[in-house]
Write a protein that holds these residues in place. Structure first.
Motif, short mmCIF file in Angstrom:
data_model
loop_
_atom_site.label_atom_id
_atom_site.label_comp_id
_atom_site.label_asym_id
_atom_site.label_seq_id
_atom_site.Cartn_x
_atom_site.Cartn_y
_atom_site.Cartn_z
N ASP A 1 5.66 -10.57 -0.93
CA ASP A 1 4.74 -10.20 0.13
C ASP A 1 4.69 -8.68 0.20
O ASP A 1 5.73 -8.02 0.25
N ILE A 2 3.47 -8.14 0.18
CA ILE A 2 3.27 -6.70 0.22
C ILE A 2 2.44 -6.37 1.45
O ILE A 2 1.38 -6.97 1.68
N LEU A 3 2.90 -5.41 2.21
CA LEU A 3 2.17 -4.91 3.36
C LEU A 3 1.58 -3.57 2.95
O LEU A 3 2.31 -2.58 2.83
N LEU A 4 0.27 -3.54 2.69
CA LEU A 4 -0.42 -2.36 2.15
C LEU A 4 -1.27 -1.71 3.23
O LEU A 4 -2.21 -2.30 3.74
N PHE A 5 -0.93 -0.46 3.56
CA PHE A 5 -1.64 0.29 4.59
C PHE A 5 -2.68 1.21 3.97
O PHE A 5 -2.41 1.92 3.00
N HIS A 6 -3.86 1.22 4.58
CA HIS A 6 -4.98 2.03 4.08
C HIS A 6 -4.78 3.51 4.36
O HIS A 6 -3.93 3.92 5.15
N HIS A 7 -5.62 4.31 3.74
CA HIS A 7 -5.63 5.77 3.91
C HIS A 7 -6.51 6.16 5.09
O HIS A 7 -7.01 5.31 5.83
N ALA A 8 -6.72 7.47 5.26
CA ALA A 8 -7.43 7.99 6.42
C ALA A 8 -8.90 7.61 6.48
O ALA A 8 -9.52 7.72 7.54
N LEU A 9 -9.47 7.14 5.38
CA LEU A 9 -10.86 6.72 5.40
C LEU A 9 -11.02 5.32 5.99
O LEU A 9 -12.13 4.88 6.26
N GLY A 10 -9.91 4.63 6.17
CA GLY A 10 -9.95 3.29 6.73
C GLY A 10 -9.76 2.23 5.66
O GLY A 10 -9.45 2.53 4.51
N LEU A 11 -9.92 0.99 6.07
CA LEU A 11 -9.76 -0.14 5.14
C LEU A 11 -11.05 -0.29 4.33
O LEU A 11 -11.94 -1.07 4.66
N THR A 12 -11.15 0.50 3.29
CA THR A 12 -12.35 0.55 2.45
C THR A 12 -12.36 -0.58 1.43
O THR A 12 -11.35 -1.23 1.18
N ASP A 13 -13.52 -0.76 0.80
CA ASP A 13 -13.62 -1.75 -0.28
C ASP A 13 -12.70 -1.38 -1.43
O ASP A 13 -12.16 -2.25 -2.11
N GLY A 14 -12.50 -0.08 -1.66
CA GLY A 14 -11.60 0.36 -2.73
C GLY A 14 -10.15 0.02 -2.46
O GLY A 14 -9.41 -0.32 -3.39
N VAL A 15 -9.72 0.09 -1.21
CA VAL A 15 -8.36 -0.33 -0.86
C VAL A 15 -8.23 -1.84 -1.05
O VAL A 15 -7.24 -2.33 -1.61
N ARG A 16 -9.26 -2.57 -0.64
CA ARG A 16 -9.24 -4.03 -0.84
C ARG A 16 -9.20 -4.38 -2.33
O ARG A 16 -8.51 -5.32 -2.75
N ALA A 17 -9.94 -3.62 -3.14
CA ALA A 17 -9.95 -3.87 -4.59
C ALA A 17 -8.56 -3.62 -5.19
O ALA A 17 -8.11 -4.37 -6.07
N PHE A 18 -7.88 -2.58 -4.72
CA PHE A 18 -6.52 -2.32 -5.18
C PHE A 18 -5.61 -3.48 -4.79
O PHE A 18 -4.81 -3.96 -5.61
N ALA A 19 -5.73 -3.95 -3.56
CA ALA A 19 -4.95 -5.10 -3.10
C ALA A 19 -5.23 -6.32 -3.97
O ALA A 19 -4.30 -7.07 -4.32
N ASP A 20 -6.49 -6.51 -4.35
CA ASP A 20 -6.85 -7.65 -5.21
C ASP A 20 -6.15 -7.57 -6.56
O ASP A 20 -5.76 -8.59 -7.13
N ARG A 21 -5.99 -6.36 -7.07
CA ARG A 21 -5.30 -6.20 -8.36
C ARG A 21 -3.83 -6.60 -8.25
O ARG A 21 -3.28 -7.21 -9.17
N LEU A 22 -3.21 -6.30 -7.13
CA LEU A 22 -1.82 -6.71 -6.94
C LEU A 22 -1.75 -8.22 -6.71
O LEU A 22 -0.83 -8.89 -7.19
N SER A 23 -2.73 -8.75 -5.99
CA SER A 23 -2.79 -10.20 -5.78
C SER A 23 -2.95 -10.94 -7.10
O SER A 23 -2.34 -12.00 -7.31
N ALA A 24 -3.75 -10.38 -8.00
CA ALA A 24 -3.95 -11.00 -9.31
C ALA A 24 -2.65 -11.03 -10.11
O ALA A 24 -2.49 -11.85 -11.01
N GLY A 25 -1.70 -10.16 -9.75
CA GLY A 25 -0.39 -10.17 -10.38
C GLY A 25 0.55 -11.20 -9.77
O GLY A 25 1.73 -11.24 -10.11
N GLY A 26 0.03 -12.02 -8.87
CA GLY A 26 0.83 -13.10 -8.29
C GLY A 26 1.49 -12.78 -6.97
O GLY A 26 2.41 -13.48 -6.54
N HIS A 27 1.02 -11.75 -6.27
CA HIS A 27 1.64 -11.34 -5.02
C HIS A 27 0.71 -11.60 -3.83
O HIS A 27 -0.50 -11.64 -3.99
N ALA A 28 1.31 -11.76 -2.67
CA ALA A 28 0.55 -11.92 -1.43
C ALA A 28 0.43 -10.54 -0.78
O ALA A 28 1.43 -9.96 -0.36
#
Length: 192
Positions: free
Chosen positions: A3-30
């Motif tokens: 389980d990973i708790l990923l906090f966004h940067h100062a621009l907010g929860l952008t699509d790019g932050v979500r895309a990064f999270a998706d890459r970690l999810s694709a590695g088998g992580h929540a």
């Protein structure tokens, strides 16, 4: 799976932050991506930092702590830039955290007490990033990595941009992000 708790940067929860999270999810992580700004997204770092100042950094940190409350004890915290603050706070103050991934920022651990014994961490940033390298974060990370207090890996990437791993921004660096993701997934395999 970790389980990973990923906090966004100062621009907010952008699509790019979500895309990064998706890459970690694709590695088998929540991957959990709380929105500390209640849906607000900004076009410039300065605007996002101003919003965080309006909220109060204590509020941002408390929202980060609250985001961790319902998650399994054995998690890894991660954050980009401003998101390093709650990621590091949770890593340093919550029992059971397995590791911390701190990207494009680093706060001396004394800001949140002491670093927990045996808690591994990775710190990532560009070597000429005006925020990370030129405002003291890189020097603080180097000092901490060399202190022997914990297993800390410090990775720098050639470049002078901030938020290089957000694929929705003009500062995005695909090669550096691919290497970052590879290193984070290897870290997760070790600590998870």
């Amino acid at each position: 799976m970790t389980d990973i708790l990923l906090f966004h940067h100062a621009l907010g929860l952008t699509d790019g932050v979500r895309a990064f999270a998706d890459r970690l999810s694709a590695g088998g992580h929540a991957v959990h991506t709380p929105d500390l700004f209640d849906g607000r997204v900004f076009g410039a770092v300065e605007e996002g930092v101003a919003h965080a100042q309006e909220l109060g950094f204590a509020t941002v940190l408390e929202r980060g702590r609250e985001a961790a409350a319902g998650l399994p004890e054995a998690l890894v915290t991660a954050g980009f830039s401003l998101g390093v603050l709650p990621a590091q706070l949770v890593a340093q103050t919550r029992p059971g955290v397995r590791g911390a991934v701190l990207m494009e920022s680093f706060v001396p651990p004394t800001e949140f007490g002491t670093w927990p014994d045996g808690l591994p961490a990775q710190v990532h940033g560009m070597d000429a990033d005006p925020f990370f390298a030129e405002e003291g974060d890189l020097d603080a990370a180097r000092d901490f990595a060399g202190s022997g207090v914990a297993e800390v890996e410090l990775f720098t990437y050639p470049g002078d941009v901030h938020l290089f791993a957000d694929s929705g921004l003009a500062t995005y660096d695909e090669d550096a992000t691919d290497l970052l993701v590879e290193r984070v997934l290897a870290f997760l395999a070790r600590v998870g």
